[in-house]
Design a protein around this motif. Structure first.
Motif, PDB file in Angstrom:
ATOM      1  N   GLU A  47       0.716  -1.297  -0.084  1.00  0.00           N
ATOM      2  CA  GLU A  47       0.072  -0.115   0.018  1.00  0.00           C
ATOM      3  C   GLU A  47       0.983   1.296  -0.057  1.00  0.00           C
ATOM      4  N   LEU A 165      -8.759   9.502 -12.020  1.00  0.00           N
ATOM      5  CA  LEU A 165      -8.758   9.965 -10.563  1.00  0.00           C
ATOM      6  C   LEU A 165      -9.715  10.728  -9.823  1.00  0.00           C
ATOM      7  N   GLU A 168     -11.495   9.875  -6.506  1.00  0.00           N
ATOM      8  CA  GLU A 168     -10.293   9.625  -5.404  1.00  0.00           C
ATOM      9  C   GLU A 168     -10.108   8.268  -5.041  1.00  0.00           C
ATOM     10  N   ARG A 170      -8.257   4.608  -4.008  1.00  0.00           N
ATOM     11  CA  ARG A 170      -6.968   4.176  -2.871  1.00  0.00           C
ATOM     12  C   ARG A 170      -6.104   3.755  -3.839  1.00  0.00           C
ATOM     13  N   VAL A 172      -4.610   3.130  -8.102  1.00  0.00           N
ATOM     14  CA  VAL A 172      -4.841   3.569  -9.344  1.00  0.00           C
ATOM     15  C   VAL A 172      -3.855   2.399 -10.299  1.00  0.00           C
ATOM     16  N   LEU A 196       0.320  11.578  -5.874  1.00  0.00           N
ATOM     17  CA  LEU A 196      -0.618  10.229  -5.411  1.00  0.00           C
ATOM     18  C   LEU A 196      -0.253   9.651  -4.271  1.00  0.00           C
ATOM     19  N   LYS A 199       0.072  11.161  -0.781  1.00  0.00           N
ATOM     20  CA  LYS A 199      -1.189  11.184  -0.046  1.00  0.00           C
ATOM     21  C   LYS A 199      -1.738   9.628   0.529  1.00  0.00           C
ATOM     22  N   THR A 201      -1.825   6.970  -1.739  1.00  0.00           N
ATOM     23  CA  THR A 201      -2.536   6.338  -2.831  1.00  0.00           C
ATOM     24  C   THR A 201      -1.702   5.480  -3.527  1.00  0.00           C
ATOM     25  N   THR A 202      -1.984   4.075  -3.812  1.00  0.00           N
ATOM     26  CA  THR A 202      -1.197   3.066  -4.337  1.00  0.00           C
ATOM     27  C   THR A 202      -0.856   3.371  -5.940  1.00  0.00           C
TER      28      THR A 202
END
Length: 329
Positions: A47, A165, A168, A170, A172, A196, A199, A201-202
């Protein structure tokens, strides 16, 4: 459909370093008629990581991503994505940019973004609002009311990336996201991907361009001929090849030369050789004690390209380079 790995299964949902896994796959196989496109792929994507799937065109990258997403089912193997063994159960938390780009030509840019978001469960009204904001944020405010058919190929691709995107997600997943973008917009996309990850985001993306993977990725999977001969940290891939040393001395000869490794070769004013297994310190002592007069000494680690050649082989490397050449043409 056979989905069996004996007693192995997916035993846990954490990487070796203790980080939870966004994606885990074991033994994925996919055949099309008599052709095996993917042959026993294993992946573990932590993650929050930026993870690259690196290989030439036709290596099995797109098929692997489609299996992870549940677009197609594997003939064998197991997968877990965001903790779910059924990818469609978490589709709302995933953003996906397919290799084959496609937006409705008559849609306005902000509506196209909203439409892609709606496919992932985002209400259209909210998608339109976010779409306009995203276009403004990324310097495309002038294109808000333009139809997709009025945009250049590169601009339309940027719109589709923003659509990926807008809800939003978790996780991408980009399939060859840099293809079709000029150098300036490739740089903007790299910055977006880093943002990303910052923040939480994977991001997982496939590419046949090593430079993008080397600049961006925490970890990579190298894929060739439907198999993954390496998956793990970029540094670990580079460490498959020992670093190279470049040495310049004041003295041209002396007893110190016997301390140089067997592969040392003189090129002009410099000695070039592979870093010894014992490290550089014993050699430095011998050079100093032998009064070699060290003028300069540098140690250069192998790049990801050299690592790819060592891991995947010359044929796969040539195919990768041919893909890069076609991309620039």
């Amino acid at each position: 459909m056979k989905m069996d790995l004996g007693d192995q299964g997916l035993a846990g949902n954490a990487a070796a370093g203790g980080r939870p896994l966004a994606i885990e796959a074991r033994g994925l196989i996919k055949r099309f008629d008599h052709f095996t496109a993917v042959d026993g792929v294993d992946l573990a994507v932590p993650e929050g990581a930026i993870y690259g799937i690196l290989g030439p065109n036709g290596a099995g990258k797109t098929t692997t991503l489609r299996m992870l997403l549940g677009i197609i089912d594997p003939d064998a193997g197991l997968r877990r994505i965001l903790g779910a063994e059924r990818p469609h159960d978490v589709a709302h938390a995933i953003g996906y940019l397919p290799e084959e780009r496609g937006l409705y030509p008559a849609m306005k840019a902000y509506e196209a973004i909203a439409f892609v978001g709606a496919l992932r469960g985002l209400p259209l009204a909210e998608g339109r609002k976010r779409g306009k904001a995203l276009l403004e944020e990324h310097g495309l405010g002038y294109a808000i009311d333009r139809q997709i058919r009025q945009l250049s190929k590169g601009m339309a691709q940027q719109v589709q990336i923003l659509g990926t995107l807008v809800h939003e997600p978790r996780l991408v997943i980009f399939d060859e996201p840099f293809s079709g973008l000029d150098a300036l917009n490739q740089g903007k996309l790299e910055k977006m991907i880093r943002g990303l990850a910052e923040k939480g985001t994977t991001v997982i993306f496939s590419t046949h361009v090593i430079a993008h993977a080397e600049r961006l990725c925490d970890e990579v999977a190298i894929i060739a001929g439907g198999r993954v001969p390496f998956a793990g940290p970029v540094d670990l891939a580079r460490d498959r090849i020992r670093p190279q040393v470049r040495l310049e001395t004041r003295a041209e000869d002396g007893a110190w030369r016997t301390a140089l490794p067997a592969d040392a070769r003189r090129e002009g004013r410099f000695w070039n050789f592979t870093l010894p297994e014992s490290g550089i310190e014993p050699l430095l002592r011998a050079l100093i004690e032998g009064e070699a007069g060290i003028l300069s000494l540098s140690i250069e680690r192998a790049g990801l390209h050299d690592a790819f050649v060592a891991i995947a082989g010359e044929a796969a490397a040539r195919a990768l380079e041919e893909g890069e050449t076609e991309e620039r043409a």
